[in-house]
Each structure stands twice: as structure tokens, then as C-alpha cells.
Design a protein around this motif. Structure first.
Motif, PDB file in Angstrom:
ATOM      1  N   ALA A   1      37.614   0.149   4.592  1.00 42.80           N
ATOM      2  CA  ALA A   1      37.335   0.714   3.264  1.00 42.80           C
ATOM      3  C   ALA A   1      36.238   1.768   3.396  1.00 42.80           C
ATOM      4  CB  ALA A   1      36.930  -0.397   2.297  1.00 42.80           C
ATOM      5  N   ASP A   2      36.647   2.978   3.783  1.00 43.64           N
ATOM      6  CA  ASP A   2      35.682   4.082   3.907  1.00 43.64           C
ATOM      7  C   ASP A   2      36.033   5.166   2.898  1.00 43.64           C
ATOM      8  OD1 ASP A   2      37.920   5.284   5.012  1.00 43.64           O
ATOM      9  OD2 ASP A   2      37.227   5.083   7.085  1.00 43.64           O
ATOM     10  N   GLU A   3      35.362   6.291   2.989  1.00 47.25           N
ATOM     11  CA  GLU A   3      35.554   7.355   2.007  1.00 47.25           C
ATOM     12  C   GLU A   3      36.980   7.908   2.039  1.00 47.25           C
ATOM     13  OE1 GLU A   3      33.397  11.525   0.590  1.00 47.25           O
ATOM     14  OE2 GLU A   3      32.385  10.183   2.012  1.00 47.25           O
ATOM     15  N   ASP A   4      37.545   8.036   3.233  1.00 39.53           N
ATOM     16  CA  ASP A   4      38.920   8.537   3.355  1.00 39.53           C
ATOM     17  C   ASP A   4      39.912   7.576   2.699  1.00 39.53           C
ATOM     18  OD1 ASP A   4      38.561  10.970   4.984  1.00 39.53           O
ATOM     19  OD2 ASP A   4      37.800   9.571   6.479  1.00 39.53           O
ATOM     20  N   ALA A   5      39.679   6.276   2.910  1.00 41.37           N
ATOM     21  CA  ALA A   5      40.551   5.266   2.293  1.00 41.37           C
ATOM     22  C   ALA A   5      40.473   5.356   0.777  1.00 41.37           C
ATOM     23  CB  ALA A   5      40.139   3.874   2.766  1.00 41.37           C
TER      24      ALA A   5
END
Length: 259
Positions: A188-192
Motif C-alpha cells: 500500500a504505497d502512493e502508486d497503489a
């Protein structure tokens, strides 16, 4: 209508081996009004009587047949109401980001953590814990697929190198595809976050929750029908939360695999 014994019974009816079908209640046959109507029409054509003990329908009269269909409508309503209640529960449970049970995905095991209260009822809450040796296999699957861009080549690599699934079987393209499309592995990162927003998922998380550590929990991803392979739902029907488990694959890599 796909139940093995039901099919056997209908084969005997078509072969003129039986003269009547007797059931305890109407909904033991079917809770789908369309299926039920086709069944009664076919039985009429075969001169096979249909008898329901509980409702005591007289299908020889117009009123009896009408009452039978009305009862079937209420059976279908009951089935759909139960299904809606299950979906509502799933919606509420998804907000917790917990694992809802079932077979754990490769790379994880399910651990019971504590009870949660949903809709006034206490339910068991589970969390996915990483199994290190399996997690390494998952990372390798994504790595090889991104290098080869081929399910067949990825399958060949894992067979030749003797990798095994949770069930001690060789990886098939079907198993690999399930792993490569499962958002549970995505960190769960910014791209996700941006990917999920762009695809209009029903997201129960704020941008701040995407901490580049935890994984994604996606519910309501498949359409499950008895006797048929699961079908994927469009992403705008997914219910998504940030899970309590650690993610394994960077958002950019997971998205690249989907593309």
C-alpha cells in the motif's frame, strides 16, 4: 440445477423411469423463479407429477399452479435477501482490513487475533502473517514474469526449478495467474493508492493509510457460481481496504504486471 443428483433425477424423468417428483418443500428444488418455471414446464411435457409435501400444491388446477409460482417468487426473494445481508456484512468487515477466512494466499498464514463487533455481533478477526519461504517464492514469481512477460515461460521456469505450491504441487499457469492478479501482495504505497483511485474501487482507506508497508485487502473481486469457474468482477465493484498484513510487491511492479 447443476447438482449431480438433481441431474441424475432429471435424466431418469426424461427416460420415463419415474412418474412423480416429491419434495419436502418447494425451495429444496430451487430458489430461482426462472429455473423453477422451466423445470415445471419440462415436467409437464414429460407427464411427471410434481408434489411438494409442505405446501400441498395441486398442480392440476390453474389456482394451484399460480400459488406454486408465487411461493417460488418468495423463495427467490429470501435467497436474494440473504445474499444482500452477506454483502452488507462483507462491506462492514472490509473496513477493518482483516482477513475474512478461507484458504490463505501463498506467502501467508491466517492467525486469529481478536474479536470484532460487526452489526452488533461479535465475530472472529484474523490477520495474515508472512511465511518467509513462501513469500520469497511470490517475489520470485513476480520477478520472473516481469522479465519474461509470459505465463508459459514463468510456468516452465518454476517447473524446471522444482518449486511447489502450498499443496506440494507444481505451479500451473492458472495458479501463477491467480497469484499475479491478487492485490493482497501489493504494498500500500502512493502508486497503489493512485491506481485504485483511478479504477474507481470502493476504497475504505485514506491516502495517509498507504504507508508503503502494509498490503491491500480487496473483497468482492469474484463472481462465484456453483459448477462454474470464478469470474473476475470489474474493479469498480471491488471493496478495498489497507490490510493489517505486510505487503510483498511494490505498487509499481504489481501495476506493471496487471498491464
Amino acid at each position: 440445477m447443476e447438482r449431480p443428483e438433481f441431474k441424475k433425477m432429471m435424466a431418469e424423468a426424461r427416460a420415463k423411469k419415474i412418474s412423480a417428483i416429491v419434495c419436502y418443500r418447494l425451495d429444496r428444488i430451487s430458489r430461482n423463479i426462472g429455473d423453477f418455471a422451466k423445470l415445471i414446464e419440462e415436467l409437464d411435457g414429460l407427464n411427471v407429477s410434481f408434489i411438494s409435501i409442505k405446501e400441498q400444491f395441486d398442480t392440476s388446477s390453474p389456482m394451484g399452479r399460480a400459488m406454486m409460482y408465487i411461493s417460488s417468487v418468495f423463495s427467490q426473494l429470501e435467497r436474494e435477501t440473504i445474499a444482500e445481508r452477506i454483502r452488507d456484512n462483507m462491506h462492514e468487515l472490509s473496513k477493518t482490513g482483516r482477513w475474512l477466512g478461507g484458504t490463505s494466499p501463498t506467502g501467508y498464514k491466517s492467525e486469529e487475533v481478536k474479536d470484532v463487533t460487526i452489526d452488533g455481533k461479535i465475530k472472529k478477526a484474523c490477520m495474515l502473517e508472512i511465511i518467509p519461504e513462501e513469500a520469497d517464492i511470490i517475489k520470485q514469481i513476480y520477478k520472473v514474469f516481469l522479465e519474461t512477460n509470459s505465463l508459459t515461460k514463468t510456468e516452465t521456469y518454476f517447473i524446471q526449478n522444482g518449486y511447489k505450491t502450498k499443496n506440494e504441487k507444481l505451479f500451473t499457469r492458472f495458479a501463477l495467474r491467480n497469484i499475479l492478479t491478487n492485490p493482497v501482495y501489493m504494498i500500500a504505497d502512493e502508486d497503489a493508492y493512485h491506481y485504485l483511485i483511478e479504477n474507481d474501487v470502493d476504497l475504505f482507506a485514506e491516502k495517509i493509510d498507504f504507508d508503503s508497508k502494509r498490503g491491500i485487502m480487496a473483497y468482492n473481486r469474484t463472481i462465484q457460481k456453483s459448477g462454474k469457474a470464478n469470474q473476475m468482477r470489474p474493479m469498480d465493484e471491488w471493496i478495498v481496504a489497507v490490510g493489517k498484513h505486510a505487503g510483498l510487491i511494490k505498487g509499481t511492479e504489481w501495476i506493471k504486471v496487471q498491464e
